[in-house]
Design an enzyme around this catalytic site. Structure first.
Site, PDB file in Angstrom:
ATOM      1  N   CYS A  61      -5.274  -2.469  10.336  1.00  0.00           N
ATOM      2  CA  CYS A  61      -3.820  -2.364  10.246  1.00  0.00           C
ATOM      3  C   CYS A  61      -3.219  -1.673  11.478  1.00  0.00           C
ATOM      4  O   CYS A  61      -2.040  -1.796  11.747  1.00  0.00           O
ATOM      5  CB  CYS A  61      -3.399  -1.641   8.969  1.00  0.00           C
ATOM      6  SG  CYS A  61      -4.542  -0.369   8.452  1.00  0.00           S
TER       7      CYS A  61
ATOM      8  N   GLU B  16       0.916   2.381   2.346  1.00  0.00           N
ATOM      9  CA  GLU B  16       0.349   2.229   3.692  1.00  0.00           C
ATOM     10  C   GLU B  16       0.353   0.734   3.985  1.00  0.00           C
ATOM     11  O   GLU B  16      -0.508   0.001   3.496  1.00  0.00           O
ATOM     12  CB  GLU B  16      -1.075   2.779   3.728  1.00  0.00           C
ATOM     13  CG  GLU B  16      -1.167   4.260   3.413  1.00  0.00           C
ATOM     14  CD  GLU B  16      -1.033   5.135   4.662  1.00  0.00           C
ATOM     15  OE1 GLU B  16      -1.411   4.661   5.744  1.00  0.00           O
ATOM     16  OE2 GLU B  16      -0.540   6.265   4.549  1.00  0.00           O
TER      17      GLU B  16
END
Lengths: 469, 513
Positions: free
Chosen positions: A244, A210
């Site tokens: 993010c 990720e």
């Protein structure tokens, strides 16, 4: 390191004993995690505040509640996820049982990040537990207070034979990776991801990555600028931009920019008051190093700061800042910002914007604000990203039904809800045959004859559409 | 086809060629060449046509490479590929449908979907044991994958009163660079010749590269890398792909164990095992590699297997038209040398150097320490070890790396169940072998040392797609969204928590955000 090897060995022995496999065990761990969050909410909120000056509201929403919801969702669905999945059969296997069985991998390693230190560790862990694995958690040392709290709480609430927390920095992580894991789940940067993948390749360990990236936000066509500004500001400056999936930069025409700026200003005032520094609702930058990095960007940009820019080193505070007239090769566009700085790049046409986005790495999320459905469609179909959200930011990752993960440079694999369960499971194809129909089987045995071949081809023809083999 | 310049080292050729082909594929992908509505179907049809129209050429090539009987080529390569392509064409529509997901209170007016996207350019490296299938089955998956059919509803605030307009958007499939194994040279050359004649020339390319060149090729920026072969090479490929953060699918051969219980139909067992083991002259990723036989039936099993060999291949198997040969000198030598170092030769053992022929061979009284159990062995050799019971078999299996397949032959459902639940492997089959790995509806892949990712049917489709989560909102309704904005208010938090618990009771969960 010896201590780490001992932990991995202990967990592997437990896994081999089969203790994590029964549904009841998995449920108990999930329920214990719910208890842990209920009992220790204050402790956790304190730690999050120490690490990131996270306002209690944000911490509850984006750390505690999101994990609690995932736990309830998992508990409600675990039984159905664990069911054997029967598949359609062909002529030869009509009498057989053919199904896919989900099995745990074994001992999995989950490496968290510092921006959402609880969520990014526990959400994948929930998937891993549901799938029946043992887990080694490696919290980020940058969010040290949360790391300490997790190291204290996890052994109290979860089975110590099956779950462990390993603390430390880069050296400890490197040593940890010398052990063999059955799956590695990493949230963080591309550079570290590369070395994790290389370590994993020795044992052929599957990895979920990720990673971040620059999440573009396109604003074209007609748009309700007030709403758009509020949602954009919320998504961008939540956690002081350290997400993010925060919109990293905006692409819009000059006219849109001119309409947007006052609305952004208004939204900021509505949210944080006239002096953001005094607002208890705005976070701080996680560390002096990151504060310096961001200030350096502001110093080097050739764009113009039109909103914000105020800062305080001691408090690690940077005001919500908007920079315009940012060129495509500006220092702000070199890498993920990960802070409360919003560059606006002026690109007159939607097509050129799309080209711009496609010339860059595939991001974790891509946003478009528009009331015009054909604009949204154009962006959706001509770009690629981990996830996509129109007319809002971040919240697409809060629905457990939607997979959360990247593509290309933003990573591979996904989690949340059932996706997490699948990520940490091996789908084993199972076929249980009997002894009957051996004569039918005989068609495939040597000595090979034209007649047998004819029969086999007939069974494989479109009319019967199957393979006998 | 790349023409080498004079004096250019041979090993540089595939890499340079590949850089160029990758560039062309990527340009074709980005230009939307795979975007045309019928593109994927046309390509899949072309694969079928290629197989059907050139059957004799495929049979001929595999005969030259592996002395593969025509029957085996047709059944285990050509029909399999055709089925896979047909299945994909039939189901493409269904797979392409966007998945709607459960919504919560705050998103109840929105569209929440998962759509499949192509990844871009896929590198496919096939293994030599099933050289056609191992290239074309992943290719079928890559072509089919990623297409997204999605219905787009225009938001109510867009002035469309009442009804909603639907738009259908069809997205692209992947492009691919295919590298058939050069061990099976004739088959590789055949694919190199045929693929450009049937598939789109800008999107699909073939390169002929040796295993030593492939890691460098894998380091180029592909969007997914598929590899099937042995563990050492697989690890090298994974390492190379790590440099560009490229996801990989690995199908890694190893040693597939097969437990034979004292309660089983011994004749059928022997037939099914012998067929699986000696098919393709034992050069298979999914055949049972060794038998763990219950002491009570060991003698009978060996006898029954011997009978099968005669039944299948006659008393002089080297003259049978139903038996293949070893793919090359290196593998032939390796297997030949190992036969006489492991246990006792109960049947077979003969070789014919010139033909790279190895007789169907059964080794009994094999122990774990013997050479044949210490390494991967390709060839028509079946070692038999003896175990006292199923527990010992399970312990033995679990003392080794997770294989692609675990097999058990038993009439006792409890034994089958025990074997299934106490071991782990890519796939599992009771009372037969190989079949579970060729069904289009079952995933074919490994776990642990036998690999990651899977193929066949919808599993291929998903393997080569990116599942993109999409939340399509309108700015019209602030609904419960306003509750999340600063200035943060404990009251708003309580409201959200209360709404959460309400939903938890009815649905079991909720997220109000």
């Amino acid at each position: 390191m010896d201590a780490q090897k001992k932990i991995v060995d202990r967990l592997r022995t437990s896994f081999r004993s089969g203790v994590t496999v029964p549904e009841q065990f998995r449920r108990t761990q999930l329920n214990n995690l719910i208890e842990m969050l209920k009992d220790s909410e204050e402790l956790i909120l304190d730690a999050l505040h120490k690490d990131l000056a996270k306002p209690k509201f944000e911490a509850i929403l984006s750390e505690i509640d999101i994990v609690t919801n995932e736990l309830y969702y998992a508990i409600a669905n675990l039984s159905s996820w664990m069911q054997q999945e029967y598949v359609s059969k062909n002529l030869a296997t009509k009498l057989d049982e053919c199904f896919v069985k989900r099995e745990p991998f074994g001992v999995v390693l989950i490496i968290g990040a510092w921006n959402y230190p609880l969520q990014l560790l526990l959400l994948p862990m929930i998937g891993a537990i549901c799938a029946g694995n043992c887990v080694v958690l490696k919290p980020s040392e940058v969010s040290a207070a949360t790391e300490a709290v997790l190291a204290e709480l996890i052994p109290k609430y979860l089975s110590q034979d099956c779950f462990a927390v390993v603390c430390g920095g880069a050296e400890e992580t490197k040593a940890l990776l010398q052990n063999r894991f059955d799956h590695i789940f990493y949230t963080g940067s591309q550079t570290v991801a590369r070395s994790i993948l290389q370590a994993a390749s020795i044992h052929l360990t599957p990895v979920t990555l990720e990673l971040g990236g620059k999440c573009p936000c396109l604003i074209y066509g007609g748009v309700n600028t007030t709403s758009a500004a509020r949602r954009l500001v919320w998504a961008k400056f939540f956690n002081a931009g350290q997400s993010c999936v925060a919109p990293d930069y905006v692409l819009c025409s000059a006219a849109t920019r001119d309409l947007l700026l006052p609305e952004i200003q208004k939204a900021l005032e509505d949210f944080y008051g006239a002096d953001c520094k005094k607002s208890p609702d705005f976070s701080r930058i996680v560390s002096p190093r990151h504060w310096c990095r961001l200030m350096e960007l502001l110093g080097k940009t050739s764009g113009k700061v039109v909103i914000g820019g105020e800062n305080d080193q001691k408090e690690r505070y940077i005001a919500p800042t908007v920079v315009v007239d940012v060129a495509e090769d500006d220092v702000l566009m070199a890498e993920e910002i990960f802070g409360p700085i919003l560059p606006i790049i002026t690109v007159e046409s939607l097509e050129k914007s799309i080209d711009f986005v496609n010339s860059k790495e595939k991001p974790l999320a891509l946003y478009v604000f528009s009331d015009n459905s054909s604009v949204v469609r154009a962006v959706l179909e001509s770009t690629s990203s981990g996830g996509f959200c129109s007319n809002d930011g971040i919240i697409h990752m809060t629905l457990p039904g939607l997979p959360f993960g990247g593509v290309g440079a933003s990573g591979f694999g996904s989690y949340h809800g059932r996706w997490g369960f699948e990520t940490f499971s091996h789908r084993r194809a199972c076929m249980l045959r009997g002894w009957a129909l051996e004569r039918l089987n005989g068609l495939r045995y040597p000595p090979y004859t034209e007649e047998k071949l004819g029969w086999l081809r007939w069974t494989a023809s479109p009319k019967t559409s199957c393979t006998l083999m | 086809m790349y023409r080498a310049k004079q004096g250019e080292p041979c090993s540089k050729r595939p890499l340079l060629e590949c850089v160029d082909l990758l560039k062309r594929s990527r340009a074709a992908f980005q230009a939307g060449r795979t975007l045309k509505e019928t593109f994927r179907l046309t390509q899949l049809e072309a694969v079928v046509k290629m197989i059907e129209s050139n059957q004799n050429d495929f049979v001929g090539a595999l005969d030259k490479d592996l002395h593969k009987p025509q029957f085996e080529t047709i059944v285990s390569e050509l029909i399999l590929i055709k089925n896979e392509a047909t299945y994909a064409m039939t189901n493409l529509n269904k797979w392409m449908q966007p998945q709607s997901v459960e919504k919560n209170l705050s998103t109840s007016l929105d569209q929440c979907l998962v759509i499949s996207e192509p990844l871009g350019v896929v590198l496919i490296m096939g293994s030599w044991c099933s050289p056609v299938q191992m290239c074309l089955v992943p290719l079928i998956g890559a072509i089919a994958a990623g297409a997204a059919f999605f219905f787009f509803k225009s938001p109510l605030t867009n002035g469309h009163s009442g009804g909603q307009s639907l738009r259908i958007v069809l997205c692209a499939g992947n492009c691919a660079v295919i590298s058939p194994s050069v061990y099976t040279t004739h088959t590789a050359q055949l694919l190199d010749r045929l693929i450009p004649s049937y598939l789109d020339n800008e999107c699909f390319h073939v390169i002929l590269a040796s295993m030593s060149d492939l890691p460098e090729v894998a380091e180029l920026k592909f969007d997914h890398v598929f590899f099937s072969g042995n563990g050492q090479d697989g690890s090298r490929i994974a390492r190379a792909a790590a440099r560009t953060l490229t996801p990989v699918t690995l199908i890694i051969g190893g040693k597939n164990p097969c437990y034979v219980d004292q309660h089983c139909d011994l004749d059928a067992t022997a037939q099914r095992i012998a067929w699986a083991r000696f098919h393709n002259a034992g050069q298979s990723l999914v055949a049972p590699d060794y038998i763990l036989c219950h002491t009570d039936v060991k003698e009978q099993l060996v006898e029954a297997l011997k009978c099968c060999i005669t039944q299948f291949y006659g008393s002089t198997p080297e003259q049978s038209h139903s038996l293949g040969r070893m793919v090359n000198r290196e593998i032939f030598n390796h297997t030949r040398d190992i036969i006489w170092k492991s246990g006792k030769v109960a049947a077979g053992g003969q070789v014919l150097e010139a033909e790279k022929y190895i007789a169907p061979t059964i080794l009994s009284e094999v122990a774990e320490s013997h050479a044949i159990m210490q390494q991967e062995v390709s060839g028509p050799v079946l070692p038999i070890l003896t175990v006292a019971n199923v527990e010992e078999a399970i312990a033995f299996i679990n003392g080794h790396e997770k294989p692609l397949c675990v097999y058990v032959y038993s009439s006792n459902k409890k034994i089958v169940s025990k074997m299934m639940s106490e071991t782990s492997s890519g796939s599992f089959c009771a009372n037969d072998s190989i079949l579970q790995s060729v069904m289009v509806t079952l995933p074919f892949g490994g776990v642990g040392a036998s690999g990651m990712g899977s193929l066949h049917g919808c599993y291929s489709f998903n393997n080569f797609s990116h599942k993109k989560s999409c939340l399509l909102r309108s700015t019209g309704f602030e609904c419960v969204t306003y509750l999340r904005y600063p200035p943060y208010d404990d009251r708003n938090l309580s409201l959200m928590a209360w709404a959460s618990t309400l939903s938890q009771k009815s649905q079991g969960w909720c997220q109000i955000l």
